[in-house]
Design a protein around this motif. Structure first.
Motif, PDB file in Angstrom:
ATOM      1  N   MET A 134       0.637  -1.215  -0.055  1.00 50.00           N
ATOM      2  CA  MET A 134      -0.390   0.292   0.274  1.00 50.00           C
ATOM      3  C   MET A 134       0.856   0.843  -0.054  1.00 50.00           C
ATOM      4  O   MET A 134       1.925   1.013   0.668  1.00 50.00           O
ATOM      5  CB  MET A 134      -1.444  -0.125   1.418  1.00 50.00           C
ATOM      6  N   TYR A 135       0.407   2.054  -0.275  1.00 54.83           N
ATOM      7  CA  TYR A 135       0.909   3.963  -0.029  1.00 54.83           C
ATOM      8  C   TYR A 135       0.294   4.375   1.058  1.00 54.83           C
ATOM      9  O   TYR A 135      -1.029   4.021   1.359  1.00 54.83           O
ATOM     10  CB  TYR A 135       0.765   4.586  -0.884  1.00 54.83           C
ATOM     11  N   GLY A 136       0.505   4.967   1.843  1.00 55.80           N
ATOM     12  CA  GLY A 136      -0.022   5.492   2.974  1.00 55.80           C
ATOM     13  C   GLY A 136       0.999   6.608   4.011  1.00 55.80           C
ATOM     14  O   GLY A 136       1.362   6.556   3.447  1.00 55.80           O
ATOM     15  N   SER A 138       1.894   9.580   3.690  1.00 59.98           N
ATOM     16  CA  SER A 138       2.536  10.784   3.321  1.00 59.98           C
ATOM     17  C   SER A 138       2.253  10.798   2.320  1.00 59.98           C
ATOM     18  O   SER A 138       2.793   9.753   1.658  1.00 59.98           O
ATOM     19  CB  SER A 138       3.790  11.441   3.704  1.00 59.98           C
ATOM     20  N   PRO A 139       2.312  11.979   1.095  1.00 60.38           N
ATOM     21  CA  PRO A 139       3.028  11.539  -0.284  1.00 60.38           C
ATOM     22  C   PRO A 139       3.903  10.518  -1.041  1.00 60.38           C
ATOM     23  O   PRO A 139       4.917  10.562  -0.169  1.00 60.38           O
ATOM     24  CB  PRO A 139       3.320  12.611  -1.194  1.00 60.38           C
ATOM     25  N   GLY A 140       3.362   9.456  -1.739  1.00 57.23           N
ATOM     26  CA  GLY A 140       4.361   8.757  -2.385  1.00 57.23           C
ATOM     27  C   GLY A 140       4.578   7.289  -1.771  1.00 57.23           C
ATOM     28  O   GLY A 140       5.927   6.872  -1.367  1.00 57.23           O
ATOM     29  N   TYR A 197       7.580  10.226  -6.030  1.00 57.60           N
ATOM     30  CA  TYR A 197       6.391  11.010  -6.061  1.00 57.60           C
ATOM     31  C   TYR A 197       7.437  12.013  -7.081  1.00 57.60           C
ATOM     32  O   TYR A 197       7.828  13.443  -6.568  1.00 57.60           O
ATOM     33  CB  TYR A 197       5.524  11.871  -5.141  1.00 57.60           C
ATOM     34  N   PRO A 204       2.998  10.857 -11.764  1.00 59.50           N
ATOM     35  CA  PRO A 204       3.069  11.178 -10.893  1.00 59.50           C
ATOM     36  C   PRO A 204       4.307   9.284  -9.655  1.00 59.50           C
ATOM     37  O   PRO A 204       4.649   9.631  -8.632  1.00 59.50           O
ATOM     38  CB  PRO A 204       2.398  11.846  -9.802  1.00 59.50           C
ATOM     39  N   PHE A 205       3.145   8.864 -10.030  1.00 58.02           N
ATOM     40  CA  PHE A 205       3.212   7.894  -9.135  1.00 58.02           C
ATOM     41  C   PHE A 205       3.427   6.491  -9.874  1.00 58.02           C
ATOM     42  O   PHE A 205       2.116   5.524 -10.253  1.00 58.02           O
ATOM     43  CB  PHE A 205       2.127   7.439  -8.225  1.00 58.02           C
ATOM     44  N   GLN A 208       2.712   0.652  -8.032  1.00 56.59           N
ATOM     45  CA  GLN A 208       1.480   0.192  -7.604  1.00 56.59           C
ATOM     46  C   GLN A 208       1.519  -0.491  -6.631  1.00 56.59           C
ATOM     47  O   GLN A 208       1.999  -1.341  -6.636  1.00 56.59           O
ATOM     48  CB  GLN A 208       0.405  -0.393  -9.169  1.00 56.59           C
TER      49      GLN A 208
ATOM     50  N   GLY B  30      -0.891   7.757  -0.623  1.00 54.98           N
ATOM     51  CA  GLY B  30      -0.488   8.944   0.593  1.00 54.98           C
ATOM     52  C   GLY B  30      -0.832  10.194   0.244  1.00 54.98           C
ATOM     53  O   GLY B  30      -0.030  10.826   1.503  1.00 54.98           O
ATOM     54  N   THR B 262      -3.447   7.118   6.626  1.00 58.51           N
ATOM     55  CA  THR B 262      -3.706   5.919   6.982  1.00 58.51           C
ATOM     56  C   THR B 262      -3.105   5.914   8.223  1.00 58.51           C
ATOM     57  O   THR B 262      -2.244   6.757   8.210  1.00 58.51           O
ATOM     58  CB  THR B 262      -3.010   4.685   5.794  1.00 58.51           C
TER      59      THR B 262
END
Lengths: 242, 340
Positions: A134-136, A138-140, A197, A204-205, A208, B30, B262
């Motif tokens: 997963m992502y989670g 904070s960005p990226g 990111y 940008p990401f 997956q 995120g 999250t």
């Protein structure tokens, strides 16, 4: 392959529904989450705003004035029933990581706590592909699983000072890659020049959930050369042939 | 024909930010949505000036703000908590207001009797470069607004004004913004099964007090210490706005607009959307308790709120009888006509 189990449906207020498939870090459970995510993205019921896949559950953000909870649960349930879940993985990326100072700030500490040599820690972290669950947060920021048990180390009781952008850390049997400078309770064992990111890229990401990262050690000079290329927008991780 | 116009920030309290309806569709990567702390007040201010409800507006904090128009008049609306506003030093009536700010005139908002946030909307479009489709500012990751930071003195916001006539000074009839906290409604879950029944009851009854540790990311609340029935570590999962997480110390935290996407603590309940703004407006020291409602009840409250906005915003021009003629002359507003 695995048959989908019956998930739990939990409310997070009146605008988010959690579809929970289990409570452990497990590639098959995560594959069920991602399969439901894919199905809902391919054919989103009216009123579904966005979905957030995590280790073992999918959070569905919805507009309850457009779809009521019961209809959303039905839609999710039938999507689960119709979905063929396979635990096969997405793309495997050869992912550069520098395990040397000044980047590997906590490597000595980790080696001491786990009674391993520095080289053994690096060998274990690079020896097997790690699944992106997963992502989670904070960005990226990527959450990875599949870290060898010999690297299982508890989180720190107190967060350490901010880690550098791109920090690669371990704790609790997991590993994370954190693109933003921030304090962390995890142990920083390396740093990647890759950017998770990159707003100027078409995508940008590019990683997956369901992909795998196989970390590849690079020395400090290579790190800087790759970071410069990544800074120009290039993706420096490489798709693995196999 | 519209002219080039800008809103210049003369002074801004800490934490003043640009917010639109939020940066949606990237939670899966995120990315925090951000957006207004009090969405109802934000929408009210925007609708009053003829914008779409989630247009970019300034979120003003207890530190206040002072602005002026450069180049051309700007039509502004202010709505939110009970803040004190002045135009060129003259006090205006309290509450939600709309007015046209002439170039060089100064408009000042300061903390008033109650409320923690108010919104300053500008008719037209505030032009800042969007990040992932949104202007919402998230200062912790430097996304949105101006370089991802809070506004400060000297900032100039270019505005694409609409082709509308100047409006007379008016009061925005928005009784729905009068929301004393008292009771905050929640839906239990998603991890209420981490708490025994007596702990759920203790959570409901409180009483709770908003602590001094309350910002755009989270409201720490003081009250009974809750105990977990089966530990406090969960596998990180999604966090909705209003989620109430209970970390190991048993002291709940309500996660607000700038929350992380999250997290790994059990979430006992979630504040319903229609009560998020009400809680956000509660200053430190305000006490309240929770009421547990069903999803259906929460949706009904949400529908009622949507219906209020859908009926449209009523503006009552201030007439001579409410102010001395000297005051209105001073504002250049006689019988609702703006002299140029």
């Amino acid at each position: 392959m695995s048959l989908p189990t019956t998930p739990r449906f939990l409310d997070a207020g009146e605008t988010a529904l959690v579809v929970e498939f289990g409570d452990v870090v497990d590639p098959v459970i995560n594959a069920q989450v991602l399969a439901l995510d894919t199905a809902l993205r391919a054919d989103p019921p009216k009123g579904v705003r966005e979905c957030v896949p995590t280790y073992r559950s999918l959070m569905i953000h919805y507009d309850p004035l457009q779809i009521d909870r019961a209809r959303l649960v039905d839609a999710a349930r039938s999507a689960v029933a119709d979905t063929i879940v396979s635990a096969t993985v997405g793309t495997t990326w050869r992912f550069p990581c520098c395990y040397e100072l000044p980047f590997a700030e906590d490597l000595d500490e980790v080696a001491g706590l786990l009674k391993l040599s520095r080289d053994e820690v690096v060998r274990l972290h690079t020896g097997t592909p790690l699944r992106v669950y997963m992502y989670g947060f904070s960005p990226g920021q990527l959450y990875l699983g599949g870290v060898p048990e010999r690297l299982a180390i508890s989180r720190r009781a107190e967060p350490r000072p901010p880690q550098p952008a791109g920090g690669v850390s371990i704790a609790g049997g997991l590993s994370v890659v954190v693109p933003f400078v921030m304090p962390t309770g995890w142990y920083v064992i390396g740093c990647t020049p890759e950017r998770l990111y990159a707003p100027e890229r078409d995508n940008p990401f590019f990683i997956q959930p369901g992909d795998q990262l196989r970390f590849e050690p690079v020395d400090v000079a290579t790190y800087h050369a790759l970071a410069e290329r990544a800074g120009r927008g290039e993706v420096v991780a490489r798709k693995s042939a196999a | 024909m519209s002219q080039d116009a800008s809103l210049r920030i003369i002074a801004a309290g800490p934490g003043t930010t640009l917010q639109d309806g939020g940066r949606h569709f990237y939670l899966r990567y995120g990315i925090t949505a951000a957006g207004p702390m009090d969405a109802l007040a934000h929408a009210t201010a925007n609708l009053a000036v003829g914008n779409i409800s989630d247009a970019t507006a300034i979120e003003v904090t207890l530190g206040g703000i002072e602005v002026t128009a450069d180049g051309a008049p700007l039509t502004l609306a202010v709505a939110g908590g009970a803040f004190a506003v002045t135009l060129d030093g003259r006090a205006l009536p309290p509450g939600a207001l709309i007015l046209t700010l002439e170039p060089g005139a100064t408009f000042r908002i300061r903390a008033g009797e109650s409320g923690a946030w108010c919104y300053l909307a500008v008719a037209g479009r505030i032009k800042v470069p969007p990040v992932l489709g949104s202007n919402a500012t998230h200062t912790r990751t430097n996304f949105g607004g101006i370089d991802g930071r809070a506004l400060r003195a000297g900032d100039v916001l270019r505005v694409e004004p609409p082709d509308i006539a100047a409006v007379p000074l008016g009061v925005i009839a928005a009784p729905w913004l009068d929301r004393p906290p008292g009771i905050i409604r929640v839906v239990l879950g998603p991890q209420d099964d981490y708490f025994a029944q007596d702990q759920i009851a203790a959570f409901r009854d409180g009483p709770w007090t908003v602590s001094t540790k309350a910002d755009r990311m989270a409201f720490f609340i003081d009250g009974p210490t809750l105990t977990h029935a089966k530990g406090y570590n969960i596998l990180s999962d999604g966090i909705a706005m209003g989620a109430i997480q209970v970390p190991g110390n048993g002291r709940p935290i309500v996660l607000m607009a700038d929350r992380q996407s999250t997290g790994g603590y059990p979430k006992i309940a979630t504040v319903i959307g229609p009560d998020l703004g009400r809680l956000a407006q509660a200053r430190a020291g305000t006490s309240f308790r929770f009421e547990i409602v069903s999803v259906e009840q929460a949706v009904a409250a949400r529908r009622a709120e949507a219906d209020v906005l859908a009926r449209g915003i009523v503006i009552e021009p201030l007439v001579r009888t409410q102010f001395s003629s000297e005051f209105l002359l001073g504002l250049n507003l006689i019988d609702g006509v703006v002299a140029r």
